[in-house]
Write an enzyme that holds these catalytic residues in place. Sequence first.
Site, PDB file in Angstrom:
ATOM      1  N   HIS A  92       0.738  -1.408  -0.058  1.00  0.00           N
ATOM      2  CA  HIS A  92      -0.096   0.069  -0.165  1.00  0.00           C
ATOM      3  C   HIS A  92       0.662   1.275  -0.119  1.00  0.00           C
ATOM      4  O   HIS A  92       0.622   2.268   0.896  1.00  0.00           O
ATOM      5  CB  HIS A  92      -1.327  -0.046   1.543  1.00  0.00           C
ATOM      6  CG  HIS A  92      -2.335  -1.293   1.552  1.00  0.00           C
ATOM      7  ND1 HIS A  92      -3.274  -0.549   0.109  1.00  0.00           N
ATOM      8  CD2 HIS A  92      -1.898  -1.539   1.315  1.00  0.00           C
ATOM      9  CE1 HIS A  92      -4.050  -1.841   0.244  1.00  0.00           C
ATOM     10  NE2 HIS A  92      -3.512  -2.390   1.327  1.00  0.00           N
TER      11      HIS A  92
ATOM     12  N   ASP B  74      -0.836  -4.669   5.934  1.00  0.00           N
ATOM     13  CA  ASP B  74      -1.835  -5.876   4.813  1.00  0.00           C
ATOM     14  C   ASP B  74      -1.490  -5.646   3.727  1.00  0.00           C
ATOM     15  O   ASP B  74      -0.696  -4.790   2.996  1.00  0.00           O
ATOM     16  CB  ASP B  74      -3.099  -4.999   5.463  1.00  0.00           C
ATOM     17  CG  ASP B  74      -3.350  -4.160   4.376  1.00  0.00           C
ATOM     18  OD1 ASP B  74      -2.436  -2.896   5.092  1.00  0.00           O
ATOM     19  OD2 ASP B  74      -4.165  -3.523   4.113  1.00  0.00           O
ATOM     20  N   GLU B  75      -1.829  -7.037   3.042  1.00  0.00           N
ATOM     21  CA  GLU B  75      -2.359  -7.042   1.631  1.00  0.00           C
ATOM     22  C   GLU B  75      -1.288  -7.184   0.607  1.00  0.00           C
ATOM     23  O   GLU B  75      -0.807  -6.208   0.276  1.00  0.00           O
ATOM     24  CB  GLU B  75      -3.230  -6.043   1.085  1.00  0.00           C
ATOM     25  CG  GLU B  75      -4.457  -6.424   1.298  1.00  0.00           C
ATOM     26  CD  GLU B  75      -5.881  -5.740   0.799  1.00  0.00           C
ATOM     27  OE1 GLU B  75      -6.559  -6.623   0.262  1.00  0.00           O
ATOM     28  OE2 GLU B  75      -5.150  -4.743   1.153  1.00  0.00           O
ATOM     29  N   VAL B  76       0.193  -7.916   1.372  1.00  0.00           N
ATOM     30  CA  VAL B  76       1.224  -7.146   0.670  1.00  0.00           C
ATOM     31  C   VAL B  76       1.743  -8.284  -0.564  1.00  0.00           C
ATOM     32  O   VAL B  76       1.396 -10.163  -0.304  1.00  0.00           O
ATOM     33  CB  VAL B  76       2.740  -7.815   1.841  1.00  0.00           C
ATOM     34  CG1 VAL B  76       3.853  -7.099   0.789  1.00  0.00           C
ATOM     35  CG2 VAL B  76       2.557  -6.576   2.803  1.00  0.00           C
TER      36      VAL B  76
ATOM     37  N   ASP C  76      -2.928  -9.661   9.448  1.00  0.00           N
ATOM     38  CA  ASP C  76      -1.692 -10.124   8.194  1.00  0.00           C
ATOM     39  C   ASP C  76      -0.788 -10.902   8.829  1.00  0.00           C
ATOM     40  O   ASP C  76      -0.330 -11.845   8.696  1.00  0.00           O
ATOM     41  CB  ASP C  76      -1.721  -9.126   7.058  1.00  0.00           C
ATOM     42  CG  ASP C  76      -2.732  -8.985   6.334  1.00  0.00           C
ATOM     43  OD1 ASP C  76      -3.782  -8.254   7.224  1.00  0.00           O
ATOM     44  OD2 ASP C  76      -3.116  -8.566   4.717  1.00  0.00           O
TER      45      ASP C  76
END
Lengths: 536, 535
Positions: free
Chosen positions: B270, B330-332, B383
Amino acid sequence: MSRSGSHSHRVRWWCLIVAVVAVWVQQVEGVWPLPQQLHQSADRDCLSPQRFSFTYGRDSAAQTGCSVLDAAFKRYFSIIFPDFTTLSENVLQYMWSEPQPFVVSVSVKTRGCDGYPDEDSDESYTLSVSEGQAVLRSVSVWGALRGLESLSQLVYQDDYGTYFINKTEIVDFPRFAFRGLLLDTSRHYLPLYAILKTLDAMAYSKLNVFHWHIVDDPSFPYQSRTFPDLSNKGAFHPFTHIYTQSDVIRVIEHARMRGIRVVPEFDSPGHTQSWGKGQPGLLTPCYKGSVPSGSFGPVDPTVDTTYKFMASLLKEVKFVFPDSYVHLGGDEVSFACWQSNPNVRKFMEKMGFGKDFTKLESFYMESIMNMTAALNKTSIVWQDVFDYHERPRSKYVVEVWKQGCYLCKMRRVTKAGLKVILAAPFYLDLPIPTHSWARYYNVRPLAFRGTDEQKKLVIGGEVAMWGEYVDATNLSPRLWPRACAAAERLWSNEEKTLNADLAFPRLKEFRCELLRRGIQAEPLFVGHCRHEYDGL
Amino acid sequence: GRILIPYSTFNFYKEYLFGFETLVFQVHGVWPLPQQLHQSADRGCLSPQRFSFTYGRDSAAQTGCSVLDAAFKRYFSIIFPDFTKGSENRLQYVWSEPQPFVVSVSVKTGGCDGYPDEDSDESYNLSVSEGQAVLRSVTVWGALRGLESFSQLVYQDDYGSYFINKTEIVDFPRFAFRGLLLDTSRHYLPLHAILKTLDAMAYSKFNVFHWHIVDDPSFPYQSRTFPDLSNKGAFHPFTHIYTQSDVMRVIEHARMRGIRVVPEFDSPGHTQSWGKGQPGLLTPCYKGGVPSGSFGPVDPTIDTTYKFMESLLKEVKFVFPDSYVHLGGDEVSFACWQSNPNVRKFMEKMGFGKDFTKLESFYMESIMNMTAALNRTSIVWQDVFDYHERIPQDTVLEIWKGEKYQAELSRMTQAGHRVLLSAPWYINHISYGQDWRNSYAVQPQNFSGTEEQKKLVIGGEVAMWGEYVDATNLTPRLWPRACAAAERLWSNEEKTLNADLAFPRLEEFRCELLRRGIQAEPLFVGHCKHEYDGL
């Protein structure tokens, strides 16, 4: 948007200075809804508010004094130059060079500046923008309004605040004559200001019918001159939550100035709980066993007083609302209460309706449609009326609203020779995520099997914003820019607007333009506008 | 042309239609519901001319207390919104001499110039009797909560007279952390929209503003250390940024309302917008054997990254007074790391094999350690825990993934971590009808675990992500839907299990929000005495 190479590429010297500074050239993505024909060249002209003017063409039937166009000139000047009043005289661009004049010449063939738009109004126009001038031609003043809207969308500003317009040729006309938007002012009251603002935004998208679902079960905000008790007792509040006669006149005039018709809906025999409060005896008393339960059902179609009341009400409606259409509703009538009532059952027997209450509803609707016809008005009804009785004895306009195979229904209605308006796929209040505007865009109103004659009976479509969960707090962002998708479907050539991905950047830009014009239009996706909504 | 109304809502509808003529002029209560509330039918008339706030004699705070002085001023206008418009000789004042009414506020400890924090005591007692109200609390933050409750007890009849019933309230929050997330990266939110949201938060007793200030699409935070981040990473370097003074205004506005400001600088994913102003920070992605020109997450293999993060976190500590910092995590996406030969070499050197979750954990651990060294508590998205269950013990974990959040609560608290629940409160997702009921039905401590584990749930958070939200639709999408979570986080769950019972109180509270200038959307068919004017 196609670009024509046939125009000269001469750039006027006083623009050149600016163009050199601003290396990346800006240009508008186009016009929303997309005109039938649009040719733009890269040649552009600077506009200066000080030297900009609207004028009537010499051959124009309308001249200064034409209420609709005089007001439109004033309105569009501020729309085209929103920061004109805040600008000081000696900003950068005026120091460098003497601004050139730019004249928009408007010519209409027929007058009618004091009339109202109607189902037959010609909204076509041609617009030709060249060096120092734009020529706008139309048959009616309503067409001129559409052309002024397109013109206003052609003007853009660069990062230094200079206004530009490119050489452009537009030939334009609407695909459908009826391009409506429904507001529901019964489930929640909408302040006058919210309605006027919606009319403004409708004009920006070339929507031309405001379908005013003015009363329903929850409240009766219309202040009737004939039956003042309807709002006195049926509105949420008898003073603060009503539309007075002067409010209604203001809405109609505001709409007229923008070429928008106002079609009122007085929905009956169902959806009338609020009517009963101010008009005792109108609704059917429901029975439990052999005694009245104290609650009421639809309008009582078995008594004369009902028809006298409806005749008076419709006479008033004719008097107050100039449009030739009236929406009579006729949807979602629950038969349970009628069934419980012994007088209704007796009437059914007498009329030979058997146990078929759809016949009773048809009987009622036919009566009030006849009244409406006698008043020289065209009735619109919800599809239920057609569903119950597919062999119409008179001409009326059917509005298709039920989800499911709406195209099947369009086919049947047009086969029966009736005109039809499509609303089913345009229920904007339904649970669809914000970003799926493409869902409305991808609707194809004529994609049913039928003759050309049948297709011609499709007079248009309508965006519906029902009010269960909507009031002035969330109306605008829920309407805009999603309603724009439907607006383009109803105005533009379908072949040229099949691809939502191609439309996306143009719609995004148009949404920013709506923000700039003060319409609280929600975002389509991640990103920004130069002029954000200020959050006030 | 109307759709059928779902049965569950139809009942309310009927109740509404047939019940509104018997309106009694008494408020339904307070939102969120106090822990204990006793009201009698006895009521007193309030007159703005004879109404006053005062500090109790035994109060540690006295005139000069910034937080409470400002609150008195604010709540006077909230309680008497038409005071300035009302003329002196209106009906109710002609009939009788108005009686004085004094609200006496006493706090045990001072701290008027401090900031609310995780340990702030927000409890208060409020006793309203004839001619007076006595509000007692430990801290000024508790006094703010009490003033809010008090303001909700006052109501007006149809003639404009103000009333308050005899009331006894004993109140305290169920959870210490009651947050609301705004995303100012996917769309820029003008300062005014943020301040307005803080106002509304205070009305619902939210106490943490989680400022998801930067993300992929834009970097609106104007950093004093790295000005290029916003110069190059914001949507616009002048109009779409938060200057240092904007940030200070937000923090002070929040402080005045007892609201903490927890900033989030989400990394290593992000971060697309960061790369524009900080060359070398992001991982160059490869295609074949050559850089593709696009970039992935923050590059965790080079020293410069950690130097940059350290400077940035130092600045964050300096600018944001709260003891918590949200570090994201998060969300890597691992695809870019995988494509990069230097990253692969680093993986080998570190013995991570092919497991990129280890690389992310390595990075997150480094910046969590930096944060700890700065005396700050890290919050990270779930995460980080999912990848690597052994992370520093005092790290707070935030649950955001929708499915099976109860199991996640169990696992995290079993590992001894403090947890924030956000998953069921992603209210940027909208659906038709009364979806506040879903938020209301959440039971944050309904998971298998010991009493000790339950205590590790420090609260929850409403999230308003910005893909489809900006200042045009923020407020009606937030309010009153966020109020449901606010009550779940503040009130006694046993007393607030039934959404049907809560409905009329929430409906009334929504009208009150309108009256206070919050553009809160309707819950269902109906009206408010003072509608939003549509401006």
